[in-house]
Write a protein that holds these residues in place. Structure first.
Motif, PDB file in Angstrom:
ATOM      1  N   LEU A 170     -43.918  72.193 -38.385  1.00  0.00           N
ATOM      2  CA  LEU A 170     -42.349  72.858 -37.353  1.00  0.00           C
ATOM      3  C   LEU A 170     -40.667  73.148 -37.899  1.00  0.00           C
ATOM      4  O   LEU A 170     -40.564  73.821 -37.583  1.00  0.00           O
ATOM      5  CB  LEU A 170     -42.430  72.064 -35.989  1.00  0.00           C
ATOM      6  N   ASP A 171     -40.359  71.998 -38.136  1.00  0.00           N
ATOM      7  CA  ASP A 171     -39.382  72.207 -38.819  1.00  0.00           C
ATOM      8  C   ASP A 171     -38.916  72.469 -39.745  1.00  0.00           C
ATOM      9  O   ASP A 171     -38.842  73.300 -40.591  1.00  0.00           O
ATOM     10  CB  ASP A 171     -38.883  70.427 -39.808  1.00  0.00           C
TER      11      ASP A 171
ATOM     12  N   GLY B 219     -37.817  76.360 -39.636  1.00  0.00           N
ATOM     13  CA  GLY B 219     -37.025  76.266 -38.845  1.00  0.00           C
ATOM     14  C   GLY B 219     -36.977  76.150 -37.366  1.00  0.00           C
ATOM     15  O   GLY B 219     -35.515  76.721 -36.833  1.00  0.00           O
ATOM     16  N   CYS B 220     -38.211  76.159 -36.590  1.00  0.00           N
ATOM     17  CA  CYS B 220     -38.070  75.230 -35.449  1.00  0.00           C
ATOM     18  C   CYS B 220     -36.772  73.869 -34.991  1.00  0.00           C
ATOM     19  O   CYS B 220     -36.635  72.815 -35.673  1.00  0.00           O
ATOM     20  CB  CYS B 220     -39.981  74.885 -34.609  1.00  0.00           C
ATOM     21  N   THR B 221     -36.171  74.298 -33.748  1.00  0.00           N
ATOM     22  CA  THR B 221     -35.758  72.974 -33.397  1.00  0.00           C
ATOM     23  C   THR B 221     -36.465  71.992 -32.391  1.00  0.00           C
ATOM     24  O   THR B 221     -36.448  72.635 -31.139  1.00  0.00           O
ATOM     25  CB  THR B 221     -34.369  73.555 -32.811  1.00  0.00           C
ATOM     26  N   LEU B 222     -36.701  71.303 -32.726  1.00  0.00           N
ATOM     27  CA  LEU B 222     -37.826  69.868 -31.777  1.00  0.00           C
ATOM     28  C   LEU B 222     -36.334  68.959 -30.681  1.00  0.00           C
ATOM     29  O   LEU B 222     -35.374  68.977 -31.731  1.00  0.00           O
ATOM     30  CB  LEU B 222     -37.737  69.357 -32.882  1.00  0.00           C
ATOM     31  N   VAL B 223     -36.143  68.372 -29.333  1.00  0.00           N
ATOM     32  CA  VAL B 223     -35.601  67.398 -28.976  1.00  0.00           C
ATOM     33  C   VAL B 223     -35.987  66.622 -29.304  1.00  0.00           C
ATOM     34  O   VAL B 223     -37.542  65.678 -29.507  1.00  0.00           O
ATOM     35  CB  VAL B 223     -36.223  67.925 -27.693  1.00  0.00           C
ATOM     36  N   LYS B 224     -35.012  65.268 -29.616  1.00  0.00           N
ATOM     37  CA  LYS B 224     -34.365  64.298 -30.503  1.00  0.00           C
ATOM     38  C   LYS B 224     -35.546  63.273 -28.939  1.00  0.00           C
ATOM     39  O   LYS B 224     -34.951  63.474 -27.605  1.00  0.00           O
ATOM     40  CB  LYS B 224     -33.257  63.903 -30.037  1.00  0.00           C
TER      41      LYS B 224
END
Length: 281
Positions: free
Chosen positions: A26-27, A30-35
């Protein structure tokens, strides 16, 4: 022979690798993940020298970033076919390594346990981390109110038809989510598919009925939660359509009548009346 500590060490390593590979896919898209919040280790197990089971943190897609990317960004990013399939490829590779490590013989309690843990982790990642946030975001992106400006009626036939508040890309995204959910079941669960070497077949072959029952409940919960979110998104879309239709008929109709629509209407009805009274015998 492998000791229990060795087995648990391998399982933890396998689950960590799977989690890293899925999040990395996913990274890379270009996806942003919630920490995730840091997990507190179980000190009591550490004091006894027992290796704690690995629990993958949930790193869901950042919904605000999805909203900023818009429908086009979602379709070209997380819902791109190659991105949707990549985590499933990692999961099937993980299943294959587990089969080689522990075998698939009857009474394979260790095999059933590791396969169940892999499936549990994938249900969490693919649901809470991936599909659920996208489905919720699609719903949040739909406008709840009609536009403030007055629609200009009648519409020109040469202009593009209005979307009534629901972009065509919304329906495309729903279709891709549905396809992704089907792929998840086909690639990982694969019930009654002979020689599939997937979760259902491996667990069934081990004879561990408890693990089979737990996995079935996980599967039902996964799809139940996704179906609920899908229904909410569709209901939101129907509300948006209803609001915009009312905006066109009421607000647009009043504006048309106030700006000369009466004259147009009278001309049309008068022309129709003339045609009906002068119809040849």
């Amino acid at each position: 022979a492998l000791s229990n500590s060795h087995r648990q060490g391998y399982i933890n390593l396998e689950l960590r690798l799977l989690h890293h590979d899925c999040c990395n896919s996913l990274d890379q898209a270009g996806c942003t993940l919630v920490k995730a919040l840091p997990q507190e280790p179980d000190k009591s197990l550490a004091e006894k020298g027992i290796l704690e089971e690995y629990r993958a943190p949930v790193l869901p897609l950042h919904k605000e970033s999805l909203i900023k990317s818009g429908f086009t960004g979602i379709l070209a990013g997380p819902l791109k076919q190659s991105v949707v399939r990549q985590s499933l490829i990692h999961a099937t590779d993980s299943l294959a390594r587990a089969r080689l490590m522990f075998g698939t013989a009857k009474r394979g309690e260790t095999t059933a346990r590791v396969i169940l843990q892999i499936y549990t982790q994938m249900c969490s990642f693919y649901g809470e981390g991936f599909l659920y946030p996208i489905m919720e975001t699609l719903s949040d992106m739909l406008p709840s109110d009609a536009p403030s400006q007055v629609p200009q009626l009648p519409f020109s036939e040469e202009d593009e038809a209005p979307d009534l508040g629901v972009s065509p890309a919304f329906w495309v995204a729903l279709e891709r989510l549905h396809s992704a959910a089907k792929s998840f079941d086909r690639e990982l669960w694969a019930e009654n598919r002979e020689d599939s070497q997937r979760v259902w077949e491996i667990l069934t072959n081990t004879g561990d009925e408890t693990s089979v029952a737990i996995a079935k409940n996980l599967r039902m919960h996964f799809y139940g939660q996704l179906e609920h979110r899908g229904e909410q998104a569709i209901l939101r879309a129907l509300d948006t359509l209803s609001t915009h239709i009312q905006w066109l008929l009421v607000t647009g109709g009043e504006s048309m009548l106030a700006t000369g629509g009466t004259r147009i209407f009278n001309q049309l009805t008068g022309h129709l009346s003339f045609q009906s009274t002068h119809r040849p015998p």
